[in-house]
Scaffold this motif. Structure first.
Motif, PDB file in Angstrom:
ATOM      1  N   ARG A 191       0.831  -1.209   0.000  1.00 22.16           N
ATOM      2  CA  ARG A 191       0.000   0.000   0.000  1.00 22.16           C
ATOM      3  C   ARG A 191       0.858   1.250   0.000  1.00 22.16           C
ATOM      4  N   ARG A 192       1.971   1.227   0.730  1.00 18.18           N
ATOM      5  CA  ARG A 192       2.860   2.406   0.734  1.00 18.18           C
ATOM      6  C   ARG A 192       3.441   2.652  -0.644  1.00 18.18           C
ATOM      7  N   LEU A 193       3.745   1.580  -1.357  1.00 17.28           N
ATOM      8  CA  LEU A 193       4.308   1.706  -2.701  1.00 17.28           C
ATOM      9  C   LEU A 193       3.233   1.852  -3.774  1.00 17.28           C
ATOM     10  N   ARG A 194       1.974   1.690  -3.381  1.00 19.17           N
ATOM     11  CA  ARG A 194       0.836   1.746  -4.311  1.00 19.17           C
ATOM     12  C   ARG A 194       0.963   0.694  -5.405  1.00 19.17           C
ATOM     13  N   ILE A 195       1.332  -0.524  -4.959  1.00 17.92           N
ATOM     14  CA  ILE A 195       1.427  -1.667  -5.859  1.00 17.92           C
ATOM     15  C   ILE A 195       0.607  -2.805  -5.260  1.00 17.92           C
ATOM     16  N   GLY A 196       0.417  -3.840  -6.012  1.00 18.34           N
ATOM     17  CA  GLY A 196      -0.322  -4.990  -5.530  1.00 18.34           C
ATOM     18  C   GLY A 196       0.525  -5.888  -4.647  1.00 18.34           C
ATOM     19  N   ARG A 197      -0.164  -6.709  -3.879  1.00 16.25           N
ATOM     20  CA  ARG A 197       0.483  -7.649  -2.965  1.00 16.25           C
ATOM     21  C   ARG A 197       1.386  -8.618  -3.727  1.00 16.25           C
ATOM     22  N   THR A 198       0.912  -9.137  -4.853  1.00 11.48           N
ATOM     23  CA  THR A 198       1.688 -10.084  -5.653  1.00 11.48           C
ATOM     24  C   THR A 198       2.958  -9.428  -6.182  1.00 11.48           C
ATOM     25  N   THR A 199       2.853  -8.194  -6.651  1.00  9.93           N
ATOM     26  CA  THR A 199       4.028  -7.468  -7.142  1.00  9.93           C
ATOM     27  C   THR A 199       5.012  -7.235  -6.005  1.00  9.93           C
ATOM     28  N   CYS A 200       4.505  -6.934  -4.828  1.00  6.37           N
ATOM     29  CA  CYS A 200       5.374  -6.718  -3.665  1.00  6.37           C
ATOM     30  C   CYS A 200       6.132  -8.000  -3.324  1.00  6.37           C
ATOM     31  N   PHE A 201       5.440  -9.133  -3.331  1.00  7.53           N
ATOM     32  CA  PHE A 201       6.120 -10.411  -3.085  1.00  7.53           C
ATOM     33  C   PHE A 201       7.166 -10.682  -4.175  1.00  7.53           C
ATOM     34  N   ALA A 202       6.885 -10.319  -5.406  1.00  8.19           N
ATOM     35  CA  ALA A 202       7.853 -10.513  -6.495  1.00  8.19           C
ATOM     36  C   ALA A 202       9.100  -9.668  -6.255  1.00  8.19           C
ATOM     37  N   LEU A 203       8.929  -8.438  -5.796  1.00  6.99           N
ATOM     38  CA  LEU A 203      10.084  -7.579  -5.482  1.00  6.99           C
ATOM     39  C   LEU A 203      10.908  -8.174  -4.345  1.00  6.99           C
ATOM     40  N   ILE A 204      10.229  -8.748  -3.365  1.00 10.99           N
ATOM     41  CA  ILE A 204      10.930  -9.390  -2.245  1.00 10.99           C
ATOM     42  C   ILE A 204      11.708 -10.600  -2.748  1.00 10.99           C
ATOM     43  N   ARG A 205      11.069 -11.448  -3.555  1.00 16.32           N
ATOM     44  CA  ARG A 205      11.748 -12.643  -4.096  1.00 16.32           C
ATOM     45  C   ARG A 205      12.958 -12.259  -4.938  1.00 16.32           C
ATOM     46  N   ALA A 206      12.846 -11.158  -5.687  1.00 17.06           N
ATOM     47  CA  ALA A 206      13.950 -10.713  -6.543  1.00 17.06           C
ATOM     48  C   ALA A 206      15.059 -10.019  -5.753  1.00 17.06           C
ATOM     49  N   GLY A 207      14.844  -9.789  -4.457  1.00 12.86           N
ATOM     50  CA  GLY A 207      15.842  -9.121  -3.638  1.00 12.86           C
ATOM     51  C   GLY A 207      15.834  -7.612  -3.791  1.00 12.86           C
ATOM     52  N   GLU A 208      14.819  -7.063  -4.440  1.00 13.65           N
ATOM     53  CA  GLU A 208      14.752  -5.620  -4.652  1.00 13.65           C
ATOM     54  C   GLU A 208      14.137  -4.886  -3.467  1.00 13.65           C
ATOM     55  N   LEU A 209      13.305  -5.577  -2.692  1.00 17.35           N
ATOM     56  CA  LEU A 209      12.682  -4.995  -1.511  1.00 17.35           C
ATOM     57  C   LEU A 209      13.081  -5.842  -0.310  1.00 17.35           C
ATOM     58  N   GLU A 210      13.707  -5.212   0.654  1.00 18.66           N
ATOM     59  CA  GLU A 210      14.195  -5.934   1.842  1.00 18.66           C
ATOM     60  C   GLU A 210      13.032  -6.463   2.668  1.00 18.66           C
ATOM     61  N   SER A 211      13.213  -7.666   3.176  1.00 19.16           N
ATOM     62  CA  SER A 211      12.238  -8.241   4.104  1.00 19.16           C
ATOM     63  C   SER A 211      12.967  -9.212   5.024  1.00 19.16           C
ATOM     64  N   ILE A 212      12.299  -9.546   6.119  1.00 21.08           N
ATOM     65  CA  ILE A 212      12.857 -10.511   7.062  1.00 21.08           C
ATOM     66  C   ILE A 212      11.775 -11.492   7.465  1.00 21.08           C
ATOM     67  N   ASP A 213      12.221 -12.664   7.882  1.00 24.86           N
ATOM     68  CA  ASP A 213      11.301 -13.663   8.421  1.00 24.86           C
ATOM     69  C   ASP A 213      11.344 -13.587   9.937  1.00 24.86           C
ATOM     70  N   ILE A 214      10.176 -13.625  10.537  1.00 26.58           N
ATOM     71  CA  ILE A 214      10.054 -13.741  11.986  1.00 26.58           C
ATOM     72  C   ILE A 214       9.141 -14.933  12.208  1.00 26.58           C
ATOM     73  N   GLY A 215       9.741 -16.049  12.538  1.00 26.15           N
ATOM     74  CA  GLY A 215       8.966 -17.281  12.607  1.00 26.15           C
ATOM     75  C   GLY A 215       8.420 -17.598  11.220  1.00 26.15           C
ATOM     76  N   ARG A 216       7.110 -17.720  11.116  1.00 27.71           N
ATOM     77  CA  ARG A 216       6.481 -17.986   9.814  1.00 27.71           C
ATOM     78  C   ARG A 216       5.996 -16.712   9.144  1.00 27.71           C
ATOM     79  N   LEU A 217       6.290 -15.561   9.744  1.00 29.30           N
ATOM     80  CA  LEU A 217       5.821 -14.280   9.220  1.00 29.30           C
ATOM     81  C   LEU A 217       6.875 -13.620   8.353  1.00 29.30           C
TER      82      LEU A 217
END
Length: 75
Positions: free
Chosen positions: A27-53
């Motif tokens: 929502r902050r980037l004004r993109i869809g959830r699927t696109t956001c996950f794609a950016l995360i998978r590509a390493g373009e958007l940083e994310s971390i795992d906390i347990g299963r989250l």
């Protein structure tokens, strides 16, 4: 107005948050959830795992945008 009709700040506008859900980051980037996950998978958007989250640091969307803007200026 009663006590239940007060306006709350949406979570994606809350500047005190340290971590965002993928949906909030999208929502902050004004993109869809699927696109956001794609950016995360590509390493373009940083994310971390906390347990299963999966969480996105609150400053990561702005950093992603800054990198995209810098790359556009160079091109």
């Amino acid at each position: 107005m009663d006590e239940h009709s007060t306006l709350a700040t949406p979570a994606d506008d809350d500047t005190t948050l340290v971590l965002l859900t993928v949906e909030e980051a999208a929502r902050r980037l004004r993109i869809g959830r699927t696109t956001c996950f794609a950016l995360i998978r590509a390493g373009e958007l940083e994310s971390i795992d906390i347990g299963r989250l999966r969480r996105v640091p609150a400053d990561a969307p702005a950093e992603y945008l800054a990198r995209r803007r810098a790359a556009k200026r160079v091109a």
